[in-house]
Design a protein around this motif. Structure first.
Motif, mmCIF file in Angstrom:
data_model
loop_
_atom_site.group_PDB
_atom_site.id
_atom_site.type_symbol
_atom_site.label_atom_id
_atom_site.label_comp_id
_atom_site.label_asym_id
_atom_site.label_seq_id
_atom_site.Cartn_x
_atom_site.Cartn_y
_atom_site.Cartn_z
ATOM 1 N N LEU A 218 0.873 -1.195 0.018
ATOM 2 C CA LEU A 218 0.109 0.042 -0.005
ATOM 3 C C LEU A 218 0.788 1.271 0.031
ATOM 4 N N LEU A 223 -2.586 0.812 -4.486
ATOM 5 C CA LEU A 223 -3.791 1.385 -4.973
ATOM 6 C C LEU A 223 -3.712 2.214 -6.492
ATOM 7 N N ALA A 250 -8.908 -4.306 -3.364
ATOM 8 C CA ALA A 250 -8.766 -2.826 -3.624
ATOM 9 C C ALA A 250 -9.601 -2.216 -4.625
ATOM 10 N N TYR A 253 -12.617 -1.165 -2.733
ATOM 11 C CA TYR A 253 -12.354 0.079 -2.158
ATOM 12 C C TYR A 253 -12.614 1.281 -3.037
ATOM 13 N N ASP A 259 -14.373 1.000 3.324
ATOM 14 C CA ASP A 259 -13.570 2.210 3.465
ATOM 15 C C ASP A 259 -12.034 1.601 3.386
ATOM 16 N N TYR A 260 -11.116 2.538 3.724
ATOM 17 C CA TYR A 260 -9.590 2.133 3.551
ATOM 18 C C TYR A 260 -9.113 1.072 4.531
ATOM 19 N N THR A 261 -9.695 1.228 5.802
ATOM 20 C CA THR A 261 -9.227 0.394 6.771
ATOM 21 C C THR A 261 -9.915 -1.000 6.664
ATOM 22 N N ARG A 264 -7.915 -2.405 3.835
ATOM 23 C CA ARG A 264 -6.842 -3.068 4.112
ATOM 24 C C ARG A 264 -6.698 -4.455 4.919
#
Length: 312
Positions: A218, A223, A250, A253, A259-261, A264
């Motif tokens: 990341l 991304l 990805a 997202y 969301d990003y968290t 991940r």
């Protein structure tokens, strides 16, 4: 005549295969044959942990960057290509070393191929439409009825493998698990492939490496890599390339679905699940030589094992 021995350095993701292969290549005239279903795709570099240009300069690498992400590459194609490459490398007086973690490729190479029906675009489109409507867990449940053995080893959201297993049943009328038990094609005349397996004595060590590596990807622009692939306009999350671990998360997202968290965390979890499946395959390989990849000197141990196997 005794068949020549060819070393196969196998292991789950983040087990140190690349480091061990390159350490061996720095000592001997080696050419590396990738045994990885994600490394075949061009333009997918960060998310697949593809060897860098500097690493590939240490030794020639094969079966990397050979197809566009819109395409597909089968175990049968891998088997044909790998056997051809082994012969060509040996003819050059160099040492072929197979390295990777796609165990289906390794099984196809060493055990031969079953008579499976070819992919059918109409059947796959119908299954994709059904999955869009009902979800992949529903198709997994359907698979459990017609092929419980295959369903038992697949996660409910393993869309690519669920689709293939159902496709095989719909085209042949037989369960994939039953076909895989049929006698294989003759292996006469091919080299003796010797598996050297990088396996952890403590799986938590790999889990920590996986988490660290995903975060590093990341940080390195993963991304942005997926954004460039999406911007082409000819790719979709249903394609085999975009189903690779990390890429599908990805894509979700970037679609604004998570969301990003969450992206991940789902990426790390999916990679751990991949690792678990790879270890399950590995532990079913008889006669493998095991190197504990959780040890600090695992790279040196793997190199020593390859040397012993080849008696260099």
């Amino acid at each position: 005549m005794t068949a020549p021995k060819v070393a196969c350095l196998l292991g789950p993701t983040a087990s140190g295969k690349t480091a061990a292969a390159l350490a061996f290549a720095q000592r001997f005239p080696v050419e590396i044959i990738s045994v990885d279903s994600a490394l075949v795709y061009r333009g997918m570099d960060i998310g697949t942990a593809k060897p860098t240009e500097e690493e590939r300069a240490i030794a020639p690498h094969h079966l990397i960057d050979i197809i566009d992400p819109t395409g597909a590459y089968s175990a049968a194609q891998f088997r044909n290509d790998a056997l051809r490459l082994v012969a060509e490398i040996e003819a050059r007086g160099r040492i072929p070393l197979l390295v990777g973690g796609t165990m289906l490729y390794y099984m196809a190479l060493t055990r031969g191929l079953n008579e499976l029906p070819e992919a059918n675009t109409e059947v796959r489109a119908a299954l994709d439409e059904e999955a869009m409507r009902d979800g992949w867990p529903a198709l997994h449940a359907r698979l459990a009825v017609v092929d419980p053995e295959t369903a038992a080893r697949l996660a409910p959201n393993d869309s690519q493998r669920i689709q293939r297993a159902l496709e095989v049943f719909m085209l042949s009328g037989r369960a994939l698990s039953a076909i895989l038990k049929d006698p294989k094609k003759s292996q006469d005349g091919q080299p003796e492939f010797v598996p050297i397996a990088l396996e952890p004595s403590n799986r938590s060590v790999l889990h920590r490496r996986i988490e660290k590596r995903f975060d590093s990807m990341l940080d390195s622009g993963f991304l942005n890599e997926v954004k460039r692939l999406r911007a082409r306009g000819d790719l979709s999350p249903a394609m085999p390339s975009m189903r690779c671990v990390g890429y599908r998360q990805a894509w979700e997202y970037l679609d604004g679905l998570v969301d990003y968290t969450t992206m991940r965390d789902k990426g790390v979890f999916a990679t751990r699940q991949l690792c678990k499946r790879q270890l399950t395959w590995l532990r079913g390989i008889e006669g493998r030589r095991v190197v504990d990849c959780a040890r600090d000197n695992a790279t040196a141990m793997a190199v020593d094992e390859i040397e012993r196997m080849l008696r260099i």
